[in-house]
Design a protein around this motif. Structure first.
Motif, PDB file in Angstrom:
ATOM      1  N   HIS A 167       5.042  -5.889   9.037  1.00  0.00           N
ATOM      2  CA  HIS A 167       6.149  -5.064   9.508  1.00  0.00           C
ATOM      3  C   HIS A 167       7.126  -4.793   8.366  1.00  0.00           C
ATOM      4  CE1 HIS A 167       9.385  -3.433  11.845  1.00  0.00           C
ATOM      5  NE2 HIS A 167       8.765  -3.657  12.993  1.00  0.00           N
ATOM      6  N   PRO A 168       7.437  -3.527   8.060  1.00  0.00           N
ATOM      7  CA  PRO A 168       8.376  -3.225   6.963  1.00  0.00           C
ATOM      8  C   PRO A 168       9.799  -3.657   7.298  1.00  0.00           C
ATOM      9  CG  PRO A 168       7.798  -1.236   8.162  1.00  0.00           C
ATOM     10  CD  PRO A 168       6.911  -2.320   8.701  1.00  0.00           C
ATOM     11  N   VAL A 169      10.545  -4.021   6.250  1.00  0.00           N
ATOM     12  CA  VAL A 169      11.887  -4.566   6.448  1.00  0.00           C
ATOM     13  C   VAL A 169      12.766  -4.225   5.256  1.00  0.00           C
ATOM     14  CG1 VAL A 169      11.186  -6.783   5.440  1.00  0.00           C
ATOM     15  CG2 VAL A 169      13.201  -6.682   6.920  1.00  0.00           C
ATOM     16  N   LYS A 191       3.041  -5.371  -0.544  1.00  0.00           N
ATOM     17  CA  LYS A 191       2.382  -4.460   0.399  1.00  0.00           C
ATOM     18  C   LYS A 191       3.266  -3.242   0.695  1.00  0.00           C
ATOM     19  CE  LYS A 191       2.005  -7.864   3.368  1.00  0.00           C
ATOM     20  NZ  LYS A 191       1.658  -8.620   4.610  1.00  0.00           N
ATOM     21  N   ASP A 192       4.271  -3.013  -0.144  1.00  0.00           N
ATOM     22  CA  ASP A 192       5.217  -1.905   0.046  1.00  0.00           C
ATOM     23  C   ASP A 192       5.902  -1.984   1.401  1.00  0.00           C
ATOM     24  OD1 ASP A 192       4.638  -0.733  -2.448  1.00  0.00           O
ATOM     25  OD2 ASP A 192       2.888   0.283  -1.610  1.00  0.00           O
ATOM     26  N   GLN A 193       6.292  -3.195   1.781  1.00  0.00           N
ATOM     27  CA  GLN A 193       6.909  -3.395   3.091  1.00  0.00           C
ATOM     28  C   GLN A 193       8.285  -4.042   2.999  1.00  0.00           C
ATOM     29  OE1 GLN A 193       3.825  -5.627   5.060  1.00  0.00           O
ATOM     30  NE2 GLN A 193       2.624  -3.795   5.536  1.00  0.00           N
ATOM     31  N   PRO A 346      10.069   4.323  -0.240  1.00  0.00           N
ATOM     32  CA  PRO A 346       9.368   4.416   1.053  1.00  0.00           C
ATOM     33  C   PRO A 346       8.642   3.109   1.369  1.00  0.00           C
ATOM     34  CG  PRO A 346       8.159   5.592  -0.661  1.00  0.00           C
ATOM     35  CD  PRO A 346       9.463   5.176  -1.277  1.00  0.00           C
ATOM     36  N   LEU A 347       8.614   2.758   2.651  1.00  0.00           N
ATOM     37  CA  LEU A 347       7.943   1.538   3.090  1.00  0.00           C
ATOM     38  C   LEU A 347       6.726   1.898   3.937  1.00  0.00           C
ATOM     39  CD1 LEU A 347      11.003  -0.714   4.038  1.00  0.00           C
ATOM     40  CD2 LEU A 347       9.809  -0.523   1.851  1.00  0.00           C
ATOM     41  N   SER A 350       1.824   1.649   8.011  1.00  0.00           N
ATOM     42  CA  SER A 350       0.472   1.910   8.500  1.00  0.00           C
ATOM     43  C   SER A 350      -0.323   0.650   8.816  1.00  0.00           C
ATOM     44  CB  SER A 350      -0.304   2.740   7.470  1.00  0.00           C
ATOM     45  OG  SER A 350      -0.492   2.003   6.258  1.00  0.00           O
ATOM     46  N   ARG A 351       0.060  -0.480   8.225  1.00  0.00           N
ATOM     47  CA  ARG A 351      -0.731  -1.705   8.423  1.00  0.00           C
ATOM     48  C   ARG A 351      -0.225  -2.568   9.574  1.00  0.00           C
ATOM     49  NH1 ARG A 351      -1.578  -3.997   2.263  1.00  0.00           N
ATOM     50  NH2 ARG A 351      -0.642  -2.200   1.220  1.00  0.00           N
ATOM     51  N   PHE A 352       0.802  -2.120  10.251  1.00  0.00           N
ATOM     52  CA  PHE A 352       1.394  -2.944  11.303  1.00  0.00           C
ATOM     53  C   PHE A 352       0.376  -3.309  12.376  1.00  0.00           C
ATOM     54  CE2 PHE A 352       3.352  -3.069  15.562  1.00  0.00           C
ATOM     55  CZ  PHE A 352       4.144  -4.202  15.405  1.00  0.00           C
ATOM     56  N   GLY A 353       0.397  -4.563  12.780  1.00  0.00           N
ATOM     57  CA  GLY A 353      -0.481  -5.031  13.847  1.00  0.00           C
ATOM     58  C   GLY A 353      -0.397  -6.538  13.966  1.00  0.00           C
TER      59      GLY A 353
END
Length: 365
Positions: A167-169, A191-193, A346-347, A350-353
């Motif tokens: 989850h991006p933060v 992970k660019d998050q 930018p964050l 797309s990988r959220f899960g």
């Protein structure tokens, strides 16, 4: 003597203050009465007691706060604490303590509510089928890395949940304890998050100590920027607030020092004085900078339509008039000259899960 007009109640003579931004405890704007202590000459003198921080733990029903403000770049946030021991006298979050029936003055700095169990609540909320991912902003009201976090350690749990769910933060802080969690921030950033904003108001250590009495010194914040940047975490230096007369001359110097330390992005916000913050800040000026107090307020009002504060959307973060325009031009020129990126990095959403569990089928691609 009502603080709502211009004057604040006097300091409690039985309290001894050490490293506090506010000097008194005015009532919040929702209180029906102002209470002022007066001596009738019959009281026996008592030894002053040092005013210490009190922390109350809270188990909220939810942890993610939503907003739909048109001039705020995020729609959800988490604030693990109510109140902030850093004690920044200009803090726009001080009025939020009035909702608790507490004073935006000394109570804001000394009566802190900690939201324990935040990580468990976060996992429940982002795990709902109805949840739609977008970056969560941390520290938008009070600093999640204020001094008490070193003991309570709420943040590592939150970050582990965000890491496990991809989850991006984002974060806004001036607290040195962020470096305790550097490995977690580095994992998310890889992970660019993740992106971190570090607030630097001034490089003058004495001024910072007076305005932000329990926040790290300016040099420490530059070291925070360097450590985060070296770990691969994108860092935005936040020249906020810009205070006319007191700190505005330092804009270029702060940007230069932060860029040298490794900051990749930069932003600024002119001083805001909503609700109870205005009389508290005026009182601070009279106590610490009486010779320039009126000059500061005159210049501020020139950017705020002749008032101490302008709460209108689209104006509150920028100001208006020639003073605000010149400030904006100076900042843009310095940012461009020093090679800062515009906006925020930018964050990746797309990988959220949900994290993998024992027995789950592995993905081949």
């Amino acid at each position: 003597m009502f603080y709502r007009g211009a004057m604040l109640p006097p300091r409690d003579p039985d309290e001894r203050l050490k490293a506090r931004g506010a000097d008194t405890r005015p009532s919040g704007r929702f209180e029906a009465q102002d209470r002022i202590r007066e001596s009738d000459g019959w009281d026996m003198p008592e030894e002053q007691a040092l005013l210490r921080t009190e922390v109350v733990q809270e188990r909220p029903r939810s942890i993610i706060t939503r907003n739909n403000s048109p001039d705020i770049a995020f729609d959800r946030s988490i604030n693990p604490y109510r109140g902030c021991e850093h004690g920044c006298i200009y803090c726009y979050a001080r009025p939020s303590h009035a909702y608790l029936g507490l004073s935006p003055g000394l109570d804001f700095e000394t009566r802190i509510t900690a939201k324990t169990g935040a990580a468990e609540l976060l996992q429940q909320e982002i795990g709902r089928r109805s949840y739609r991912v977008a970056p969560i902003a941390l520290g938008t009201n009070t600093d999640p890395y204020q001094p008490i976090e070193a003991r309570l350690q709420i943040m590592p749990g939150i970050l582990r949940v965000l890491r496990d769910w991809n989850h991006p933060v984002t974060l806004v802080t001036r607290g040195h304890t962020v470096l305790r969690d550097l490995d977690l921030w580095a994992e998310l950033a890889a992970k660019d998050q993740a992106a971190v904003g570090v607030s630097v108001t001034t490089l003058d250590a004495a001024l910072a100590r007076a305005m932000e009495p329990r926040a790290p010194a300016p040099l420490t914040r530059l070291k925070m920027i360097a450590a985060l940047s070296q770990a691969g975490v994108p860092v935005r230096v936040m020249v906020a607030p810009v205070i006319p007369v007191l700190t505005e001359a330092e804009i270029e110097t702060i940007l230069g020092a932060a860029r040298k330390a490794g900051a990749s992005h930069a932003s600024y916000i002119p001083l805001r004085l909503p609700h109870e913050v205005a009389p508290l800040f005026r009182d601070w000026l009279q106590r610490h900078r009486p010779g320039m107090a009126q000059h500061v307020m005159n210049r501020l009002q020139a950017m705020r339509g002749g008032r101490d504060n302008d709460p209108r959307y689209g104006h509150r973060f920028r100001g208006e008039g020639i003073e605000a325009q010149l400030l904006r031009q100076r900042f843009r020129l310095a940012r461009r000259r020093l090679g800062y990126g515009e906006g925020s990095p930018p964050l990746d959403c797309s990988r959220f899960g949900p994290p993998a569990r024992k027995g789950d089928q592995l993905c081949l691609f």
